[in-house]
Design a protein around this motif. Sequence first.
Motif, mmCIF file in Angstrom:
data_model
loop_
_atom_site.group_PDB
_atom_site.id
_atom_site.type_symbol
_atom_site.label_atom_id
_atom_site.label_comp_id
_atom_site.label_asym_id
_atom_site.label_seq_id
_atom_site.Cartn_x
_atom_site.Cartn_y
_atom_site.Cartn_z
ATOM 1 N N VAL A 204 0.776 -1.016 0.096
ATOM 2 C CA VAL A 204 -0.032 -0.038 -0.124
ATOM 3 C C VAL A 204 0.820 1.251 0.213
ATOM 4 N N VAL A 205 1.927 1.314 0.687
ATOM 5 C CA VAL A 205 2.583 2.617 0.942
ATOM 6 C C VAL A 205 3.394 2.691 -0.513
ATOM 7 N N ASN A 206 3.963 1.810 -1.226
ATOM 8 C CA ASN A 206 4.409 1.832 -2.259
ATOM 9 C C ASN A 206 3.437 2.372 -3.487
ATOM 10 N N ILE A 207 2.234 1.831 -3.437
ATOM 11 C CA ILE A 207 1.170 2.024 -4.426
ATOM 12 C C ILE A 207 0.973 3.822 -4.104
ATOM 13 N N LYS A 208 0.457 4.114 -2.879
ATOM 14 C CA LYS A 208 0.516 5.583 -2.776
ATOM 15 C C LYS A 208 1.693 6.431 -3.092
ATOM 16 N N MET A 209 2.901 5.910 -2.815
ATOM 17 C CA MET A 209 3.917 6.847 -3.533
ATOM 18 C C MET A 209 3.790 6.823 -5.262
ATOM 19 N N HIS A 210 3.493 5.869 -5.697
ATOM 20 C CA HIS A 210 3.619 6.079 -7.279
ATOM 21 C C HIS A 210 2.274 6.944 -7.479
ATOM 22 N N ILE A 211 1.187 6.771 -7.062
ATOM 23 C CA ILE A 211 0.135 7.643 -7.263
ATOM 24 C C ILE A 211 0.371 9.050 -7.207
ATOM 25 N N ARG A 212 0.974 9.346 -5.931
ATOM 26 C CA ARG A 212 1.498 10.812 -5.795
ATOM 27 C C ARG A 212 2.560 11.301 -6.672
ATOM 28 N N ARG A 213 3.369 10.396 -7.117
ATOM 29 C CA ARG A 213 4.277 10.977 -8.121
ATOM 30 C C ARG A 213 3.768 11.129 -9.500
ATOM 31 N N SER A 214 2.863 10.254 -9.716
ATOM 32 C CA SER A 214 2.207 10.419 -11.122
ATOM 33 C C SER A 214 1.445 11.689 -11.077
ATOM 34 N N GLN A 215 0.830 12.241 -10.010
ATOM 35 C CA GLN A 215 0.270 13.402 -9.932
ATOM 36 C C GLN A 215 1.030 14.689 -9.986
ATOM 37 N N ARG A 216 2.351 14.630 -9.666
ATOM 38 C CA ARG A 216 3.151 15.799 -9.378
ATOM 39 C C ARG A 216 3.813 15.877 -10.589
ATOM 40 N N ARG B 297 9.189 11.560 -17.751
ATOM 41 C CA ARG B 297 10.309 10.390 -17.715
ATOM 42 C C ARG B 297 9.372 9.141 -17.030
ATOM 43 N N ALA B 298 10.060 8.080 -17.303
ATOM 44 C CA ALA B 298 9.365 6.863 -16.861
ATOM 45 C C ALA B 298 9.544 6.647 -15.503
ATOM 46 N N LEU B 299 8.167 6.195 -15.006
ATOM 47 C CA LEU B 299 7.981 5.714 -13.491
ATOM 48 C C LEU B 299 8.822 4.673 -13.390
ATOM 49 N N CYS B 300 9.460 4.590 -12.260
ATOM 50 C CA CYS B 300 10.229 3.463 -11.854
ATOM 51 C C CYS B 300 9.406 2.147 -11.552
ATOM 52 N N THR B 301 9.972 0.990 -12.098
ATOM 53 C CA THR B 301 9.214 -0.212 -11.778
ATOM 54 C C THR B 301 10.443 -1.359 -11.424
ATOM 55 N N CYS B 302 10.021 -2.428 -11.034
ATOM 56 C CA CYS B 302 10.855 -3.469 -10.900
ATOM 57 C C CYS B 302 10.647 -4.728 -11.902
ATOM 58 N N GLU B 303 10.221 -4.351 -12.840
ATOM 59 C CA GLU B 303 9.928 -5.423 -13.904
ATOM 60 C C GLU B 303 11.058 -5.969 -14.461
ATOM 61 N N CYS B 304 12.245 -5.296 -14.720
ATOM 62 C CA CYS B 304 13.373 -5.921 -15.314
ATOM 63 C C CYS B 304 14.368 -6.465 -14.039
ATOM 64 N N GLN B 305 14.179 -7.713 -14.204
ATOM 65 C CA GLN B 305 14.797 -8.681 -12.983
ATOM 66 C C GLN B 305 15.419 -9.770 -13.694
ATOM 67 N N THR B 306 16.280 -10.435 -13.145
ATOM 68 C CA THR B 306 16.975 -11.815 -13.674
ATOM 69 C C THR B 306 15.779 -12.854 -13.580
#
Length: 474
Positions: free
Chosen positions: A440-452, A458-467
């Motif tokens: 939940v905390v990470n979700i709210k962080m991404h919501i607020r970043r997307s709003q500001r 620039r691309a929002l950070c995700t963790c989709e690129c992994q081994t």
Amino acid sequence: MAGKHSGNGNPRIPTGKSTTAILFLSTLSLLFISFFFFFSSPQAQNFNLSPPIRSLKAEHSFVVSLDRFLKTRSYLLQSENSDQIQATGSFSDDELSEEAKKLDFAMWKNEKRAFEKGFVGAVPIRVYIYDMPAKYTYDLLRLFLNTYRETSNLTSNGSPVHRLIEQHSVDYWLWADLIAPESERHLKHVVRVHNQEDADLFYIPFFTTISFFLLEKQQCKQLYREVLKWVKDQPAWQRSEGRDHILPVHHPWSFKSVRRFMKNAIWLLPDMDSTGNWYKPGEVWLEKDLILPYVPNVEVCDGQCLQKSEHHRKTLLFFRGRLKRNAGGKIRWKLVEELRGAEGVVIEEGTAGDKGKAAAQDGMRRSIFCLSPAGDTPSSARLFDAIVSGCIPVIVSDELELPFEGLLDYRKHSKHFLYSSPAQLLGPEDFTWRMIAGKVVNIKMHIRRSQRMVKNSRALCTCECQTVNITTNL
């Protein structure tokens, strides 16, 4: 994995007494840990554990539970919040934007009040359930119940569609628990709220698997498009671009034609496939989505059953299932060739129906190890069949992700994979919300970043690129 291991790392069959002790100590330990973390939180003093829970027997059968659900929940067909505007097309684009801003401001005020009182990180998780039209919810459940005896209805690979729906029915178990009266609920890590501004998360109660398998192809695609428009026309979705929405898509074929438009939401999945066969790059990753166990096909082997079956486990390695599969499942035929004729190894071609289920259940209860190779996707319901049968799974799947791995240590004997109604403490529904709470905390962080941020600056950070996840010996 599902059984106890000796100190030198060599697996052995647990004795009746040790099995009972392990089950008792594991459950006691998890209960202690969960209660410790809960009552040590600043919200615990303000959290009311009442009203008392009505004593209802836990029902694990999807068909039986669904029949009871539809008979007792029919009153829910009428909207409980008729004053809330949710109909598709209620707003113009400008009006929708204004409604999203109003909702965002109301949610901000609630968070500010909670923050000032010291409530940082809500306990329990507050979930708003969309009151969707019946054709997306109740009508689909009735369609399954009215047709589930038609076992001749098969998929292209020969699997009965109704059995597949049962395996992937996590959307039903979670929703049924959330909308049940509080007097019948056991889970207190999650509560339903009736005002959107009070919510941490939004649950979309659409049955993607039922619609995929039981509707005609074009009818299904049309329904998917309608659901997509309905959800995206909600102010709450517009506010967060779906980041705080939960979408059950537990069968990898379901909702495939439109789900790329909802990739920001939290997806409830059976596994994650980085090969691109089932999910496109950027659609799924562990930090956003959640892996949930299949519903087992076989009955649970409880403590008494484990004691009884202990002396009958004469087979070293057992497998019963379809030997020819696609994608990663091609490993099955290679394993058959390697293991053919080996002492203590039983490999059988699976069959559908009650006889096939009984044969699989009996074979697992007579075996020490159960082979769990990849199917068309990295995971298989067979893994969870083995766990609830007291048979130690031998996993052969490079891409497999395990459900609840942040809560469960799979080297210990654990059986927390039985969905039920009412949902039980430390069951899969309970673990689902405990895992989501950590997001939940990470979700709210991404919501607020997307709003500001300026859109597309620039691309929002995700963790989709992994081994690639390759399972190895510990």
